[in-house]
Design an enzyme around this catalytic site. Structure first.
Site, PDB file in Angstrom:
ATOM      1  CB  ALA A 330      -0.945   0.009   1.204  1.00  0.00           C
ATOM      2  N   GLY A 331       2.050   1.266   0.529  1.00  0.00           N
ATOM      3  CA  GLY A 331       2.803   2.507   0.642  1.00  0.00           C
ATOM      4  C   GLY A 331       3.119   3.150  -0.691  1.00  0.00           C
ATOM      5  CG  ASP A 381       7.317 -10.042   4.091  1.00  0.00           C
ATOM      6  OD1 ASP A 381       6.751  -9.883   2.983  1.00  0.00           O
ATOM      7  OD2 ASP A 381       8.455 -10.531   4.200  1.00  0.00           O
ATOM      8  CB  CYS A 452       4.720   2.051 -12.024  1.00  0.00           C
ATOM      9  SG  CYS A 452       4.724   3.644 -12.883  1.00  0.00           S
TER      10      CYS A 452
END
Length: 520
Positions: A330-331, A381, A452
């Site tokens: 999520a970060g 993790d 990405c």
């Protein structure tokens, strides 16, 4: 370097320097900011013309650019994180901030090409130059060749910067080198650099300021995702264009009205998005409170796609129980915030997982505009979630750590940092995280695998390996789902059931999406 965004920030392009005195040398000691003794060379002037009139202090906007390049080179920092703090520190107004932004990003984007030019103008190998001198030269080259800055102003101000923060002796060298650079236009330099070269990859590398291995990787990626290799120059040129800031209003929580009133324009690809005209977005109340966020439209699309997949009716849950969603990586929280808002609308809850504690805090901050009963942040993790909570989630987004080759326009320094080894090193982690996501999703649920990067080693190869190892998975048509969540007019991003967005086609980061359903 074609397509380097040379006119961006050009409102300050004809300037000789800032009208304000901020940002000059902070003391008159004989040592510079790095603690090195200033060069007390007996050189009396930078040029043969009117030495007493040469600038002897650092223009604040150029000083910001220099500090950004120094942080990137010496601290392995990211320009997009350093730049805003330096702009605030030096109190730049909108005009100067735009100039500093183009100068910082442009010098970083063009580094490889600019170094090739400098190598023709310096009488020693570039690696024998003090790194600070080399960064000052790169700043000067970008002004001379890719911005609307008159040559005399670029020379005078860059020499003044060097004199203020490096020393008098080095400033004489910088003046002499930049005068040689100014003898030719950028196109003339490019023609000189590629003269006699027949290798198309090397030519593209020089003309579009990308390492050769990335040129080859991008050409391979185009073909792997069903496009023509002939698009390579358009793709590289798009990487060099200064990106427009994308905004998203969190569904049901945020509004774009304030942004639109301040010059933003409605987005053309997805509902609830806008393109910002620039400036300090932190001045917008909705941005400060987090209900409107800066987020590339490619990221908006893949998050909405995961939320939009039709999973059909559930018969194995208590009446009134909503879906459980998981953001496995999520970060720093951009996609998690959008997913949290979408989950709220659909009566679902979201678990956002992030292994690094400091990034987990950023995720919580990003989600702060979403009611707290909708979401929870787990610090741990992601590879362990599938074992600890098997078949517990209806939808899982796994936006894996990757090379970032799809965001080179937003992180201009990354192209010179990354190596082919990064792809090999990241592969096992990407596969382990996808395996954990597939274990964590319930039968009938969906996993959205996102990167990405368009590189097949990080995209289709990872998905193919997962499908080959299990017989309980099926690939959904990700392109069709993306078309369904975009504004009218198909994106055309689909190929072989996966989807790939492109900077030169969609004006987004090069986001990849695969939607994998676990069979019921």
């Amino acid at each position: 370097m074609s397509g380097s965004g040379g006119n961006t920030g050009a409102r300050g392009g004809d300037r000789g320097g800032s009208s304000r005195g901020k940002g000059g040398p902070r003391d008159s000691s004989t040592r510079n900011a790095q603690g090195r003794e200033r060069n007390r060379s007996s050189q009396k002037s930078f040029t043969e013309n009117a030495p007493a009139q040469r600038t002897r202090r650092a223009d604040p906007a150029r000083l910001v650019a220099f500090e950004v390049l120094r942080a990137v080179a010496s601290e392995d920092a990211y320009a997009n994180l350093v730049l805003p703090s330096r702009i605030r520190h030096h109190g730049l107004d909108k005009r100067d901030a735009g100039f500093a932004t183009e100068l910082s990003y442009g010098a970083l984007r063009g580094q490889g090409t600019y170094d090739s030019i400098l190598a023709r103008c310096v009488d020693r190998p570039l690696d024998q130059l003090d790194p600070a001198i080399l960064d000052a030269l790169r700043i000067g080259v970008h002004q001379l060749l890719a911005m609307r800055v008159p040559a005399h102003a670029a020379l005078d101000q860059t020499v003044g910067l060097a004199r203020a923060v490096i020393g008098a002796g080095p400033s004489a060298l910088i003046n002499a080198v930049l005068r040689k650079v100014s003898a030719h236009t950028l196109e003339e330099w490019l023609d000189l650099l590629v003269a006699g070269e027949s290798d198309e990859t090397k030519i593209a590398s020089i003309r579009y300021a990308h390492p050769e291995w990335i040129v080859r990787a991008m050409r391979q990626s185009l073909v792997a995702h069903g496009r023509s290799a002939a698009e390579i120059n358009d793709l590289l040129e798009a990487d060099n264009a200064a990106p427009v800031v994308n905004l998203v209003a969190l569904p049901g929580l945020g509004s774009l009205d304030e942004a639109l009133e301040n010059g933003a324009t409605p987005g053309e690809l997805v509902e609830g998005s806008a393109l910002s005209s620039g400036g300090d977005l932190g001045r917008l109340a909705t941005v400060r409170e987090g209900s409107t966020r800066v987020q590339d439209v490619g990221s908006q699309l893949v998050a909405r796609a995961m939320a939009a997949v039709d999973l059909g009716p559930r018969t194995d849950t208590p009446d009134g129980a909503g879906e459980r969603w998981l953001d496995l990586c999520a970060g720093p929280g951009g996609k998690a915030a959008l997913l949290g808002a979408l989950a709220r609308q659909q009566g679902a809850t979201l678990l956002a997982n992030e292994p690094a504690p400091h990034r987990a805090k950023l995720v919580s901050q990003a989600l702060s505009a979403v009611p707290k009963d909708v979401w929870r942040v787990r610090t741990g993790d992601g590879r362990e979630v599938g074992t600890e909570q098997p078949e517990s989630f209806d939808r899982v987004l796994v936006d894996v750590p990757c090379s970032g080759l799809g965001a080179l326009r937003r992180r201009p320094e990354s192209r010179w940092r990354r190596t082919p080894k990064d792809l090999a090193d990241l592969g096992p982690l990407q596969r382990a995280l996808l395996t954990s996501a597939l274990d964590a999703v319930r039968p009938g649920g969906v996993v959205a695998y996102v990167t990405c990067s368009p590189h097949p080693a990080e995209t289709t190869a990872v998905v193919t390996d997962a499908l080959r190892k299990r017989d309980d998975l099926e690939l959904l048509d990700a392109g069709a789902v993306l078309d369904g969540v975009s504004l009218p007019g198909k994106l055309g991003a689909g190929h072989d059931s996966t989807a790939q967005l492109w900077p030169h086609i969609h004006s987004t980061d090069a986001m990849f999406l695969a939607l994998i359903r676990k069979k019921a």
